[in-house]
Design a protein around this motif. Structure first.
Motif, mmCIF file in Angstrom:
data_model
loop_
_atom_site.group_PDB
_atom_site.id
_atom_site.type_symbol
_atom_site.label_atom_id
_atom_site.label_comp_id
_atom_site.label_asym_id
_atom_site.label_seq_id
_atom_site.Cartn_x
_atom_site.Cartn_y
_atom_site.Cartn_z
ATOM 1 N N SER A 132 -26.890 17.563 62.968
ATOM 2 C CA SER A 132 -26.299 16.534 62.124
ATOM 3 C C SER A 132 -27.294 16.090 61.064
ATOM 4 O O SER A 132 -28.446 15.787 61.381
ATOM 5 C CB SER A 132 -25.891 15.310 62.965
ATOM 6 O OG SER A 132 -24.946 15.664 63.952
ATOM 7 N N ALA A 133 -26.860 16.050 59.818
ATOM 8 C CA ALA A 133 -27.675 15.539 58.720
ATOM 9 C C ALA A 133 -27.057 14.251 58.218
ATOM 10 O O ALA A 133 -25.841 14.170 58.036
ATOM 11 C CB ALA A 133 -27.770 16.565 57.597
ATOM 12 N N CYS A 134 -27.882 13.228 57.986
ATOM 13 C CA CYS A 134 -27.379 11.887 57.661
ATOM 14 C C CYS A 134 -27.967 11.380 56.349
ATOM 15 O O CYS A 134 -29.119 11.671 56.016
ATOM 16 C CB CYS A 134 -27.767 10.902 58.769
ATOM 17 S SG CYS A 134 -27.338 11.407 60.444
ATOM 18 N N THR A 158 -30.858 15.611 64.902
ATOM 19 C CA THR A 158 -30.492 14.813 63.737
ATOM 20 C C THR A 158 -31.592 14.877 62.686
ATOM 21 O O THR A 158 -32.779 14.833 63.013
ATOM 22 C CB THR A 158 -30.283 13.335 64.143
ATOM 23 O OG1 THR A 158 -29.357 13.279 65.224
ATOM 24 C CG2 THR A 158 -29.761 12.518 62.977
ATOM 25 N N ALA A 159 -31.200 14.983 61.424
ATOM 26 C CA ALA A 159 -32.136 14.922 60.304
ATOM 27 C C ALA A 159 -31.585 13.938 59.276
ATOM 28 O O ALA A 159 -30.368 13.825 59.107
ATOM 29 C CB ALA A 159 -32.321 16.302 59.668
ATOM 30 N N TRP A 160 -32.480 13.230 58.602
ATOM 31 C CA TRP A 160 -32.078 12.297 57.555
ATOM 32 C C TRP A 160 -32.449 12.875 56.203
ATOM 33 O O TRP A 160 -33.534 13.439 56.015
ATOM 34 C CB TRP A 160 -32.750 10.934 57.762
ATOM 35 C CG TRP A 160 -32.094 10.151 58.861
ATOM 36 C CD1 TRP A 160 -32.350 10.262 60.198
ATOM 37 C CD2 TRP A 160 -31.060 9.179 58.722
ATOM 38 N NE1 TRP A 160 -31.534 9.408 60.909
ATOM 39 C CE2 TRP A 160 -30.740 8.721 60.029
ATOM 40 C CE3 TRP A 160 -30.385 8.633 57.636
ATOM 41 C CZ2 TRP A 160 -29.764 7.759 60.263
ATOM 42 C CZ3 TRP A 160 -29.414 7.658 57.866
ATOM 43 C CH2 TRP A 160 -29.107 7.228 59.168
ATOM 44 N N LEU A 161 -31.546 12.751 55.253
ATOM 45 C CA LEU A 161 -31.730 13.286 53.911
ATOM 46 C C LEU A 161 -32.292 12.215 52.985
ATOM 47 O O LEU A 161 -32.153 11.015 53.234
ATOM 48 C CB LEU A 161 -30.397 13.797 53.359
ATOM 49 C CG LEU A 161 -29.633 14.792 54.246
ATOM 50 C CD1 LEU A 161 -28.297 15.135 53.607
ATOM 51 C CD2 LEU A 161 -30.455 16.044 54.493
ATOM 52 N N ASP A 162 -32.919 12.657 51.916
ATOM 53 C CA ASP A 162 -33.466 11.744 50.918
ATOM 54 C C ASP A 162 -32.496 11.484 49.767
ATOM 55 O O ASP A 162 -32.623 10.492 49.053
ATOM 56 C CB ASP A 162 -34.777 12.302 50.345
ATOM 57 C CG ASP A 162 -35.873 12.404 51.393
ATOM 58 O OD1 ASP A 162 -35.944 11.497 52.250
ATOM 59 O OD2 ASP A 162 -36.636 13.384 51.369
ATOM 60 N N VAL A 170 -26.327 21.069 52.820
ATOM 61 C CA VAL A 170 -26.294 21.016 54.281
ATOM 62 C C VAL A 170 -24.968 21.562 54.794
ATOM 63 O O VAL A 170 -24.925 22.317 55.773
ATOM 64 C CB VAL A 170 -26.508 19.565 54.769
ATOM 65 C CG1 VAL A 170 -26.182 19.439 56.253
ATOM 66 C CG2 VAL A 170 -27.943 19.124 54.504
ATOM 67 N N THR A 171 -23.889 21.196 54.119
ATOM 68 C CA THR A 171 -22.573 21.716 54.485
ATOM 69 C C THR A 171 -22.562 23.239 54.429
ATOM 70 O O THR A 171 -22.017 23.902 55.326
ATOM 71 C CB THR A 171 -21.490 21.154 53.548
ATOM 72 O OG1 THR A 171 -21.503 19.726 53.612
ATOM 73 C CG2 THR A 171 -20.111 21.663 53.927
ATOM 74 N N GLY A 172 -23.180 23.789 53.386
ATOM 75 C CA GLY A 172 -23.209 25.237 53.223
ATOM 76 C C GLY A 172 -24.053 25.947 54.258
ATOM 77 O O GLY A 172 -23.779 27.099 54.612
#
Length: 271
Positions: A132-134, A158-162, A170-172
């Motif tokens: 999951s990317a947030c 889980t990873a957090w985006l900037d 991320v979807t791709g």
């Protein structure tokens, strides 16, 4: 245990919503504090109700605001869903959206300026191995970030985006990525059939090879490149295959084009 100070409302309990809820309950989220908001509840959600999760067919059936409001609906449904859940948003509500293509600003324009987090999970969440990317809006502080991380860690990593713009890439990669892996199994089995293997045997070989290699990668501290090199003898059989896959017109440019196509389509959903 996932500690929530007030109720969690899950809007939509399909495959992704259901996978997330299963992980949360398994990690100690109290069922009595969860309400599934879905006018047409799928029969697969019966197991959640048996564990004590509540069900509401409309927001009017829910008393008070949610502590966490999770929007797990299809992107094309968001225009209808967002106005309907306004009564569930209070001063302490954290909104978590897993709907692809709906920007934070679009959600905030309807639900207000409180904390909103977009999450791009993927289907391995169904077995606790999701990614999951947030990305959150300006109202998301450390407390909200910790809570959302705890929720998403319950179903994988889980990873957090900037930058919100990163979520399309991320979807791709990880959002659509499981389908690429499943198709790899199909292609590997087809290649085995082309070499004379029986269809059932070819599929067993392909499926177990991909799942086994994935588990090895999961458990190992070595990089993917090192693991690849460890099974590649100079001028051996794997070497011969990799000469094809790693050629200038091999797998990397094909995968790059595929991810670019998925990323472009994700950007188009927001248009």
């Amino acid at each position: 245990m996932i500690d929530l100070a007030a109720p969690l409302v899950l809007v939509g309990a399909g495959k992704m919503g259901g996978a997330m809820l299963a992980g949360w309950l398994d990690r100690g989220l109290p069922p009595a504090g969860v309400t599934i908001l879905d006018p047409a509840l799928h029969e697969s959600a019966g197991s959640f109700l048996a564990r004590g999760v509540r069900h509401a067919e409309s927001p009017a059936a829910i008393d008070g605001a949610a502590r966490v409001l999770v929007l797990a609906v299809k992107p094309q449904s968001m225009a209808t869903v967002l106005p309907s859940v306004v009564p569930l948003v209070g001063p302490e509500t954290i909104v978590v959206s897993v709907a692809a293509g709906t920007p934070l600003a679009t959600i905030g324009a309807v639900l207000g300026s409180g904390p909103i987090v977009r999450v791009m999970p993927n289907t391995p969440a169904q077995v606790g191995r999701g990614m999951s990317a947030c990305i959150g809006n300006a109202a998301v502080g450390d407390g909200e970030r910790r809570l959302v991380t705890a929720l998403m860690d319950a179903i994988g990593e889980t990873a957090w985006l900037d930058d919100e713009g990163e979520i399309d890439a991320v979807t791709g990669v990880s959002g659509s990525g499981p389908a690429y892996v499943f198709y790899l199994v199909e292609c590997l089995a087809a290649a085995g059939r082309a070499q004379g293997l029986a269809p059932d045997l070819a599929m067993v070989l392909a499926r177990q090879t991909v799942t086994g290699a994935g588990e090895l990668l999961h458990r190992s501290d070595l990089s993917a490149a090192t693991l690849r090199q460890n099974v590649t003898s100079p001028n051996g059989t794997t070497f011969a295959a990799l000469e094809v896959l790693m050629a200038p017109d091999g797998l990397e440019p094909l995968m790059t084009a595929a991810v670019a196509a998925a990323t472009a389509r994700a950007r188009g959903l927001a248009g």
